[in-house]
Design a protein around this motif. Structure first.
Motif, PDB file in Angstrom:
ATOM      1  N   ARG A   1      51.750  36.522  28.580  1.00 13.29           N
ATOM      2  CA  ARG A   1      50.639  37.355  29.015  1.00 13.29           C
ATOM      3  C   ARG A   1      50.567  37.462  30.529  1.00 13.29           C
ATOM      4  O   ARG A   1      50.124  38.472  31.067  1.00 13.29           O
ATOM      5  CB  ARG A   1      49.335  36.792  28.457  1.00 13.29           C
ATOM      6  N   ARG A   2      50.969  36.426  31.229  1.00 12.80           N
ATOM      7  CA  ARG A   2      50.940  36.510  32.680  1.00 12.80           C
ATOM      8  C   ARG A   2      51.940  37.536  33.201  1.00 12.80           C
ATOM      9  O   ARG A   2      51.666  38.229  34.182  1.00 12.80           O
ATOM     10  CB  ARG A   2      51.208  35.132  33.291  1.00 12.80           C
ATOM     11  N   HIS A   3      53.087  37.619  32.568  1.00 11.87           N
ATOM     12  CA  HIS A   3      54.067  38.619  32.976  1.00 11.87           C
ATOM     13  C   HIS A   3      53.511  40.027  32.785  1.00 11.87           C
ATOM     14  O   HIS A   3      53.778  40.916  33.603  1.00 11.87           O
ATOM     15  CB  HIS A   3      55.371  38.457  32.180  1.00 11.87           C
ATOM     16  N   GLU A   4      52.778  40.228  31.697  1.00 11.65           N
ATOM     17  CA  GLU A   4      52.179  41.547  31.470  1.00 11.65           C
ATOM     18  C   GLU A   4      51.249  41.945  32.609  1.00 11.65           C
ATOM     19  O   GLU A   4      51.259  43.089  33.075  1.00 11.65           O
ATOM     20  CB  GLU A   4      51.404  41.551  30.146  1.00 11.65           C
ATOM     21  N   ILE A   5      50.450  41.006  33.064  1.00  9.03           N
ATOM     22  CA  ILE A   5      49.515  41.301  34.150  1.00  9.03           C
ATOM     23  C   ILE A   5      50.268  41.501  35.462  1.00  9.03           C
ATOM     24  O   ILE A   5      49.956  42.408  36.241  1.00  9.03           O
ATOM     25  CB  ILE A   5      48.475  40.178  34.273  1.00  9.03           C
ATOM     26  N   LEU A   6      51.272  40.658  35.722  1.00  6.87           N
ATOM     27  CA  LEU A   6      52.034  40.780  36.961  1.00  6.87           C
ATOM     28  C   LEU A   6      52.743  42.124  37.066  1.00  6.87           C
ATOM     29  O   LEU A   6      52.910  42.664  38.164  1.00  6.87           O
ATOM     30  CB  LEU A   6      53.061  39.637  37.057  1.00  6.87           C
ATOM     31  N   LEU A   7      53.165  42.658  35.931  1.00  6.52           N
ATOM     32  CA  LEU A   7      53.872  43.944  35.953  1.00  6.52           C
ATOM     33  C   LEU A   7      52.995  45.075  36.482  1.00  6.52           C
ATOM     34  O   LEU A   7      53.503  46.022  37.094  1.00  6.52           O
ATOM     35  CB  LEU A   7      54.361  44.291  34.539  1.00  6.52           C
TER      36      LEU A   7
END
Length: 274
Positions: A171-177
């Motif tokens: 989920r953190r990668h989704e936000i970072l994108l």
């Protein structure tokens, strides 16, 4: 918590702002009178609370994903009646959180859409007292989160870029994108079809871990007629008057000149023809 408990307790929470007191009073009165209608909350982002016989059945706000958006999230498989009820309740909680975490202007009841009011979704009515208590709890959990779900834009830090380039997901990668300095928690929750509250909580943690940063506010383009004054505050340039521009002389004849002090005004002598 039942409707009777809400009406008899005499103490409902005030979520977020002093202006929300009007929202609390209207919902409490609707619970007592078992009112049906749409309670519209103006502000940013604002929203509509659909009430059926004193219970909240839907909260629709442009600040949070609705039921359809949450159901459209990639990876969701179950769409049975039980799942629909859970998602509908999540959307109502998230919509109320979006309204309370923003700016609240006023509340007003809209005309009923029919004899039975708004169409009831596949979820039992939510007690207004419980809804406001849960909203207040969520606001309290984010009181020291250093981020506004609506106003602050998010940008990557060096640690965030390193994590984004590392293999893996989550989920953190989704936000970072989507954190490019121009998007808020609200924008990212809409893009990911995730709860606004869940995204805001994760963003608050990522700010503490120095994966994200609050983007600096960029200066807005200046409107015409405003000139920066280096020696002081902004100076507003007034338009120059142009003689005759008002058109008053086209409608009324000009006044005759007034004589100077101590001087008689000479008037032409009429001569009659013999």
């Amino acid at each position: 918590m039942t409707t009777g408990t809400v009406a008899g307790s005499g103490r409902l929470p005030t979520p977020g702002r002093a202006f929300a007191g009007e929202l609390v009073r209207e919902l409490a009165q609707a619970a007592v009178t078992t009112r049906t209608g749409v309670l519209r909350v103006t502000g940013e982002p604002g929203g509509d609370l659909y009430v059926v016989r004193g219970l909240v059945v839907t909260v629709d706000s442009p600040g949070a994903p609705g039921v359809r958006a949450l159901l459209a999230r990639p990876g969701r498989t179950s769409t049975g009646p039980a799942d629909l009820r859970v998602v509908a309740m999540m959307a109502a909680l998230d919509g109320c959180f979006a309204i309370a975490s923003g700016w609240i202007g006023s509340c007003c009841w809209q005309p009923d859409s029919g004899p039975d009011g708004p169409e009831q979704p596949p979820v039992p009515g939510i007690d207004p007292g419980w809804l406001l208590l849960e909203t207040e709890r969520r606001l309290g959990a984010l009181a020291h989160g250093r981020v506004s779900p609506h106003r602050n834009h998010l940008s990557l830090t060096e640690r965030g870029r390193a994590l984004l380039s590392a293999p893996g997901g989550g989920r953190r990668h989704e936000i970072l994108l989507w954190a490019n300095g121009r998007r808020s928690c609200r924008d990212i929750s809409m893009l990911l079809c995730r709860s606004l509250y869940a995204v805001t909580v994760e963003v608050a943690r990522m700010l503490e871990d120095e994966l994200l940063a609050i983007a600096p506010v960029t200066a807005e383009p200046q409107a015409p007629g405003i000139e920066p004054n280096r020696a002081g505050p902004v100076r507003f340039l007034l338009p120059r008057r142009r003689r005759g521009a008002s058109g008053i002389n086209d409608a009324l004849p000009p006044c005759p000149p007034r004589p100077a002090r101590g001087q008689r005004l000479l008037t032409p002598i009429r001569t009659e023809r013999a």
